[in-house]
Design a protein around this motif. Structure first.
Motif, PDB file in Angstrom:
ATOM      1  N   LEU A 808       0.844  -1.200   0.000  1.00 37.91           N
ATOM      2  CA  LEU A 808       0.000   0.000   0.000  1.00 37.91           C
ATOM      3  C   LEU A 808       0.875   1.244   0.000  1.00 37.91           C
ATOM      4  N   PRO A 809       0.695   2.145  -0.962  1.00 39.57           N
ATOM      5  CA  PRO A 809       1.610   3.284  -1.127  1.00 39.57           C
ATOM      6  C   PRO A 809       1.735   4.171   0.104  1.00 39.57           C
ATOM      7  N   LEU A 810       0.630   4.473   0.783  1.00 43.30           N
ATOM      8  CA  LEU A 810       0.714   5.392   1.917  1.00 43.30           C
ATOM      9  C   LEU A 810       1.368   4.740   3.119  1.00 43.30           C
ATOM     10  N   GLN A 811       1.201   3.428   3.278  1.00 42.54           N
ATOM     11  CA  GLN A 811       1.934   2.751   4.341  1.00 42.54           C
ATOM     12  C   GLN A 811       3.439   2.815   4.054  1.00 42.54           C
ATOM     13  N   TRP A 812       3.788   2.664   2.787  1.00 41.45           N
ATOM     14  CA  TRP A 812       5.200   2.787   2.411  1.00 41.45           C
ATOM     15  C   TRP A 812       5.693   4.221   2.648  1.00 41.45           C
ATOM     16  N   ALA A 813       4.863   5.197   2.394  1.00 47.03           N
ATOM     17  CA  ALA A 813       5.289   6.584   2.607  1.00 47.03           C
ATOM     18  C   ALA A 813       5.639   6.820   4.069  1.00 47.03           C
ATOM     19  N   CYS A 814       4.829   6.287   4.985  1.00 49.11           N
ATOM     20  CA  CYS A 814       5.139   6.427   6.416  1.00 49.11           C
ATOM     21  C   CYS A 814       6.456   5.727   6.757  1.00 49.11           C
ATOM     22  N   VAL A 815       6.657   4.550   6.192  1.00 51.88           N
ATOM     23  CA  VAL A 815       7.889   3.804   6.463  1.00 51.88           C
ATOM     24  C   VAL A 815       9.095   4.541   5.887  1.00 51.88           C
ATOM     25  N   HIS A 816       8.960   5.077   4.671  1.00 58.43           N
ATOM     26  CA  HIS A 816      10.066   5.839   4.075  1.00 58.43           C
ATOM     27  C   HIS A 816      10.426   7.049   4.932  1.00 58.43           C
ATOM     28  N   ARG A 817       9.428   7.723   5.476  1.00 53.65           N
ATOM     29  CA  ARG A 817       9.706   8.907   6.280  1.00 53.65           C
ATOM     30  C   ARG A 817      10.476   8.522   7.546  1.00 53.65           C
ATOM     31  N   GLY A 827      23.922  10.214   9.881  1.00 57.02           N
ATOM     32  CA  GLY A 827      24.742  11.059   9.026  1.00 57.02           C
ATOM     33  C   GLY A 827      24.648  10.728   7.557  1.00 57.02           C
ATOM     34  N   GLU A 828      23.727   9.853   7.153  1.00 60.79           N
ATOM     35  CA  GLU A 828      23.565   9.474   5.750  1.00 60.79           C
ATOM     36  C   GLU A 828      22.587  10.449   5.095  1.00 60.79           C
ATOM     37  N   HIS A 829      23.043  11.701   4.892  1.00 64.10           N
ATOM     38  CA  HIS A 829      22.130  12.760   4.502  1.00 64.10           C
ATOM     39  C   HIS A 829      21.572  12.576   3.090  1.00 64.10           C
ATOM     40  N   ALA A 830      22.369  12.144   2.151  1.00 66.74           N
ATOM     41  CA  ALA A 830      21.872  11.964   0.782  1.00 66.74           C
ATOM     42  C   ALA A 830      20.802  10.867   0.739  1.00 66.74           C
ATOM     43  N   GLY A 831      21.082   9.739   1.394  1.00 67.39           N
ATOM     44  CA  GLY A 831      20.090   8.659   1.438  1.00 67.39           C
ATOM     45  C   GLY A 831      18.824   9.079   2.171  1.00 67.39           C
ATOM     46  N   ALA A 832      18.993   9.860   3.244  1.00 63.35           N
ATOM     47  CA  ALA A 832      17.827  10.342   3.989  1.00 63.35           C
ATOM     48  C   ALA A 832      16.972  11.247   3.126  1.00 63.35           C
ATOM     49  N   LEU A 833      17.624  12.145   2.374  1.00 63.80           N
ATOM     50  CA  LEU A 833      16.864  13.062   1.529  1.00 63.80           C
ATOM     51  C   LEU A 833      16.095  12.306   0.453  1.00 63.80           C
ATOM     52  N   GLU A 834      16.702  11.267  -0.102  1.00 64.01           N
ATOM     53  CA  GLU A 834      16.002  10.476  -1.121  1.00 64.01           C
ATOM     54  C   GLU A 834      14.742   9.836  -0.551  1.00 64.01           C
ATOM     55  N   LEU A 835      14.833   9.298   0.673  1.00 61.06           N
ATOM     56  CA  LEU A 835      13.668   8.678   1.292  1.00 61.06           C
ATOM     57  C   LEU A 835      12.609   9.729   1.656  1.00 61.06           C
ATOM     58  N   PHE A 836      13.045  10.898   2.147  1.00 57.89           N
ATOM     59  CA  PHE A 836      12.090  11.963   2.429  1.00 57.89           C
ATOM     60  C   PHE A 836      11.314  12.344   1.173  1.00 57.89           C
ATOM     61  N   GLU A 837      12.026  12.448   0.053  1.00 59.86           N
ATOM     62  CA  GLU A 837      11.356  12.842  -1.187  1.00 59.86           C
ATOM     63  C   GLU A 837      10.391  11.765  -1.668  1.00 59.86           C
ATOM     64  N   ARG A 838      10.778  10.492  -1.486  1.00 61.06           N
ATOM     65  CA  ARG A 838       9.848   9.420  -1.857  1.00 61.06           C
ATOM     66  C   ARG A 838       8.602   9.442  -0.967  1.00 61.06           C
ATOM     67  N   ALA A 839       8.808   9.703   0.321  1.00 59.36           N
ATOM     68  CA  ALA A 839       7.657   9.790   1.234  1.00 59.36           C
ATOM     69  C   ALA A 839       6.767  10.970   0.864  1.00 59.36           C
ATOM     70  N   ALA A 840       7.377  12.126   0.592  1.00 60.78           N
ATOM     71  CA  ALA A 840       6.586  13.308   0.240  1.00 60.78           C
ATOM     72  C   ALA A 840       5.794  13.070  -1.038  1.00 60.78           C
ATOM     73  N   LEU A 856       7.754  17.492   4.306  1.00 57.82           N
ATOM     74  CA  LEU A 856       8.671  18.511   3.798  1.00 57.82           C
ATOM     75  C   LEU A 856       9.363  19.241   4.944  1.00 57.82           C
ATOM     76  N   ILE A 857       8.626  19.520   6.003  1.00 55.08           N
ATOM     77  CA  ILE A 857       9.222  20.206   7.160  1.00 55.08           C
ATOM     78  C   ILE A 857      10.305  19.323   7.779  1.00 55.08           C
ATOM     79  N   ALA A 858      10.003  18.038   7.939  1.00 54.61           N
ATOM     80  CA  ALA A 858      10.987  17.119   8.511  1.00 54.61           C
ATOM     81  C   ALA A 858      12.226  16.999   7.623  1.00 54.61           C
ATOM     82  N   ALA A 859      12.043  17.167   6.309  1.00 55.15           N
ATOM     83  CA  ALA A 859      13.153  17.016   5.369  1.00 55.15           C
ATOM     84  C   ALA A 859      14.007  18.268   5.261  1.00 55.15           C
ATOM     85  N   ALA A 860      13.541  19.404   5.756  1.00 55.05           N
ATOM     86  CA  ALA A 860      14.254  20.669   5.550  1.00 55.05           C
ATOM     87  C   ALA A 860      15.690  20.650   6.073  1.00 55.05           C
TER      88      ALA A 860
END
Length: 1008
Positions: A808-817, A827-840, A856-860
């Motif tokens: 289910l896409p929205l369950q995955w979005a919560c997990v990605h976030r 400290g894995e900032h690039a990987g974290a940003l990729e997951l934030f963007e997938r969640a958003a 988006l706020i959490a990803a800032a």
């Protein structure tokens, strides 16, 4: 109430009078709209300014010219005889410098009407009326020519006013020489405020000497015990306060309306004195026709009214024409039939009829309906009044009528069935018929929200306290009637389930199931299908879906005598159980198939099985098919009219609340949750109340921001505190909402504790599988906030495994976030940003704008670390704009807080921190000027916090302080927020002697 704009307009007229400028004011509106009340308001304003007020009112009867103005003119009026010009001058002199209020002008005699027209024309040479400037002030003294100025107020009903008056008033309005104030319908808010005022004890209200009593008597004398909602009363009264008063006086019952206003006819008649006076003015034939029309009810044919009234055809038409001229009835149905101008007018006319006339008239009306082949629903309205004289025949008509109306108006059906049962003998012939009516009565009581009463009657039937559930076979031998017995078990289990008594419901349904052969026969009776369906619903709401799925599938393979709609209902229940249990591969296509079948059902058929639309909508909600879910839930809500199925309506409202909350319609979500809570309280369903309250609290957290967050979380905690842990779907859903709210407001420890206690421990085995990934992700977020990265990693791995099984896409979005948050702490900032963007992207694609903004706020902060502060500020700008658009104050505040941190970290000499997002509350910032944080806590919060700091657990604190453990958690969570901490270790530090610090917004990675 609700007349602020009209009152302001009238105040402008009085401002002009104080400057020496007269005016004509027309107050117009429907009967019962409050025209006289508006005139009284003007009189009160004038009296406060020291302006004289004269009342004139058209009498209902009398002789002689100028009857409207005789009392106004005083003794001098008699000397003026019949000279209209002299009368006009006399009235002008008497009214000079003040206000002349003429009420009910539509009833004026010809000479009074001519005088009113002369008065109107005397203002024709004045300049057009314009509102005075707010900066202007009255001159010290008025010039002599202006001292004769006065305000003429004319209140009338346009439908009954003569053409000459209407023409003169319309001309004056078009040329701006007459001020028209229309008393239109009140809105719902004004009706609610008015009801509140009426129910509040108050002293007598005095409007000044000469004020008429009939239409202005203070309404606090009305009863205040009616439990009808303001919205229902607003709809029934059409927003007109006069009719509203009558409905409240009658003890309004939305379930019986419009067939009956309420059960208090005596009070209705006392409050209806002006209306009774209108009826009293009619000629003899017209009054007889009005009573006959009241007996017919609704829309009626003039010929039928004449026949019931005992009038000839010509005389009957003339009588009905008089009723139309008096505006008591109006043309309806393209003029072929007539109807009272409002249903309560007909009910007043019916209530004043003598009993002998009523019995004879309803007997004639029933005969006319039978001759015309009218449906039982129409015939039952007359049989109701004959049941104690015509016995069993009337009772059978009532039972047939109840069957036709139970979906639309179950309270009326229950009333008719009760009357029918009272008219039948308790024993002897027809026992099986009586038992069937008893069960139908129970079903109608359940549908109308009287579940406890239905439960008691169903238990009586099963215990043998009511009529026997056995009947005579056609061959003359006595044998059981298993159909009635199976139905009795189904009805009794249904009532227990709706009262949230799941153990009792399951036991009763299981006892009924023992009467069925196993394996099930190839053809199921309608009663057996009903029982199996009810047995399945019991397991659904008690959270034991897996136990019932094999039986439901066996039943689905059989053919049922209940018809296609029952097969559809069974299919929807099976699909719902599959989805709820997390079997998406099997359940998703079945839900789509069932949706097509349900969409093909006519509204009348769908309304007979309202559970189906609720189950289907919820299954689609779990599958994240929000458009389809909203459509089916709303259809079910629309079908539950006339007070029908309050319990199902509450379920549908909860589903729509969740959809609205996710879609960012927070105001609508709060309104729906409050309505669901009210309905659940009315039917006595405590678990439904708990979930509705928790949903409302969650909406308030988002909508009102941090200032009110503590109150909202406390509200959710109090609701959940009434729920026993492990009580199934209702309890776990409410507990998960409380955990969300706790983390949003900074109480990470409370969030973890709530989910572990309410979800059945590690792995959350008692949580609904389709929501388990997001809740495990929530726990991972809370663990991160408490500094437990290792525990967060384990929880996240479980969440990813569950999300992979569901897809289910929205369950995955919560997990990605949550995964992005964990990577950020490593400290894995690039990987974290990729997951934030997938969640958003997941939240944006799913139509969840508030979740999108929060992500988006959490990803800032990570965006700042990877792409620079400017990119992060742009992300925050988009998030803030989205949150403002949807009224998510909490997200707006958080965006501003994170913006401030980023701006501070990007100043010269400071580096941007990738963890500068929503702060964990474990490390309060020190400040030499800070005061003792203990002063921020209430006495009870300090007491609880001190004990927690010593290492005591919540249950130990609860036992020591004689509180519930949920109440302790609520106080502890509030202390965490105020002190800016999220663990007991940090709490102990914060409560040290005069520890400097400042309570910070918590919830570093708070996840909704």
């Amino acid at each position: 109430m609700g007349r602020e704009a009209e009152s302001a307009r009238l105040a402008q007229v009085l401002d002009g009078l104080e400057r020496g400028r007269g005016a004509v004011v027309e107050i117009t509106g429907e009967p019962g709209a409050g025209k006289t009340q508006l005139a009284c308001g003007l009189a009160e304003q004038a009296a406060r300014r020291g302006l004289p007020v004269i009342w004139a009112r058209a009498p209902r009867s009398g002789e002689g010219p100028f009857r409207v103005f005789r009392d106004t003119a005083g003794p001098a009026g008699a000397a003026e005889a019949s000279d209209p010009a002299a009368w006009c001058e006399l009235i002008r002199r008497r009214a000079a410098g003040g206000v002349l209020l003429v009420d009910e002008l539509h009833r004026a005699d010809p000479s009074s009407l001519e005088l009113a027209l002369r008065l109107i024309r005397s203002f024709s040479s004045s300049a057009p009326f314009s509102a005075p400037s707010s900066s202007s002030s009255p001159p010290p003294s008025s010039p002599p020519s202006s001292r004769s100025a006065f305000v003429l107020v004319l209140a009338h009903r346009p439908r009954q006013s003569p053409p000459a008056l209407l023409e003169a008033l319309d001309l004056g309005v078009r040329t701006d020489r007459i001020v028209r104030v229309e008393a239109g319908p009140l809105d719902v808010a004004a009706v609610a405020a008015l009801l509140d005022r009426w129910r509040r004890p108050a002293g007598a209200v005095v409007y000044g000497a000469g004020a008429p009593d009939a239409d202005m008597a203070p309404a606090h004398a009305l009863p205040g015990g009616t439990g009808a909602s303001a919205a229902a009363l607003h709809t029934a009264s059409k927003g007109l306060p006069g009719y509203l008063r009558l409905l409240v006086a009658a003890g309004f019952d939305a379930g019986l309306w419009p067939d009956l206003a309420g059960g208090d006819e005596d009070r209705l008649l006392r409050e209806a004195a002006p209306l009774l006076a209108e009826l009293g003015e009619l000629s003899g034939p017209a009054r007889a026709a009005a009573r006959a029309a009241a007996v017919l009810g609704g829309m009626f044919r003039p010929a039928d009214a004449a026949r019931i009234a005992g009038l000839g055809a010509r005389e009957g038409l003339e009588a009905c024409a008089e009723l139309v001229r008096a505006d008591l009835v109006r043309p309806a149905d393209h003029g072929q039939r007539l109807a009272f101008r409002h249903p309560v007018v007909g009910q007043v006319a019916h209530a004043e009829c003598e009993l002998p006339f009523l019995l004879d008239a309803h007997r004639r009306a029933l005969r006319i309906a039978a001759e015309r082949g009218a449906p039982a629903l129409e015939r039952a309205r007359h049989a109701e009044h004959l049941v104690h004289t015509d016995g069993a025949a009337a009772a059978r008509v009532l039972a047939e009528g109840a069957a036709q109306t139970v979906t639309r108006a179950p309270a009326l059906a229950a009333r008719w069935l009760r009357l029918a049962l009272d008219a039948l003998p308790a024993r002897g012939r027809g026992t099986g018929e009586r038992a069937a009516w008893e069960l139908a009565h129970c079903r109608a009581l359940i549908a109308s929200g009287r579940v406890r009463e239905a439960r008691a009657r169903a238990h009586d039937l099963l215990a043998g306290g009511g009529p026997s559930l056995t009947g005579r076979a056609g061959d003359g031998g006595a044998r059981p009637a298993p159909g009635l017995l199976l139905r009795a078990y189904a009805v009794c289990a249904d009532a227990e389930r709706l009262l949230c008594r799941y153990e009792e419901a399951e036991a009763i349904a299981r006892a009924g199931m023992a009467l069925l052969p196993r394996p099930l026969p190839a053809v199921l009776s309608a009663e057996a299908t009903e029982l199996i369906y009810e047995y399945g619903l019991v397991h659904v709401l008690s959270g034991t879906h897996d136990r019932i799925r094999p039986l439901l599938r066996e039943a689905a393979r059989a053919r049922t005598e209940a018809g296609p709609s029952a097969s559809v209902a069974l299919g929807v229940l099976i699909a719902f159980c599959d989805v709820f249990s997390g079997d998406i591969a099997r359940g998703a296509p079945d839900v789509a198939h069932c949706a097509a079948l349900v969409d093909a059902l006519p509204d009348g058929v769908a309304g007979h099985t309202p559970d189906v639309l609720a189950l289907l909508g919820c299954a689609e909600l779990y599958l994240e098919r929000f458009t389809d879910a909203r459509r089916h839930l709303q259809r079910g809500l629309d079908a539950a009219t006339g007070g029908a199925h309050k319990h199902i309506r509450a379920h549908q409202l909860l589903g729509l609340t969740m959809i609205d909350q996710w879609a960012g319609r927070l105001d609508e979500a709060e309104r729906r949750a409050a309505e669901a809570e009210e309905l659940a309280r009315a039917v006595g369903a405590p678990d439904v109340v708990t979930l509705a309250t928790a949903m409302r609290a969650m909406t308030l957290v988002w909508a009102r921001g941090r200032r009110y967050a503590g109150e909202a979380v406390a509200l959710a905690a109090r609701a959940v505190d009434t729920t026993a842990l492990g009580r199934g779907w209702w309890a776990t859903s409410a507990i998960s909402l409380l955990a969300h709210a706790q983390l949003l407001t900074g109480d990470a420890t409370g969030c973890l504790r709530t989910l572990l206690d309410g979800g059945g421990g590690e792995g959350l085995p008692q949580v609904q599988p389709t929501f388990r990934p997001s809740l495990l992700a929530l726990m991972a977020t809370a663990a991160l906030a408490g500094g437990d990265a290792e525990g967060a990693g384990r929880l996240l791995a479980d969440a990813e495994a569950d999300a992979g099984r569901l897809g289910l896409p929205l369950q995955w979005a919560c997990v990605h976030r949550a995964g992005a948050q964990l990577r950020s702490t490593r400290g894995e900032h690039a990987g974290a940003l990729e997951l934030f963007e997938r969640a958003a992207a997941g939240f944006r694609g799913g139509g969840l704008p508030v979740q999108h903004a929060w992500t988006l706020i959490a990803a800032a902060p990570v965006t700042a670390a990877v792409r620079g502060p400017a990119a992060a500020l742009d992300v925050l700008g988009r998030a803030g704009a989205l949150a403002r658009l949807h009224g998510a104050t909490l997200a707006v505040e958080e965006a501003e807080r994170v913006r401030g941190r980023l701006c501070a970290d990007s100043r010269p000499g400071r580096g941007a921190s990738p963890t500068a997002g929503p702060r964990t509350a474990d490390a309060p910032a020190t400040d030499p000027s800070a005061v003792d944080l203990r002063s921020a806590l209430s006495e009870r919060e300090r007491e609880v916090a001190d004990l927690a700091a010593t290492g005591l657990r919540s249950r130990q604190i609860a036992e020591r302080l004689f509180l519930s453990h949920r109440t302790v958690d609520s106080h502890l969570g509030s202390a965490y927020r105020k002190l800016g901490v999220s663990s007991r270790t940090a709490l102990a530090r914060a409560l040290g002697p005069a520890v400097p610090g400042q309570a910070l917004p918590g919830g570093s990675w708070a996840e909704p």
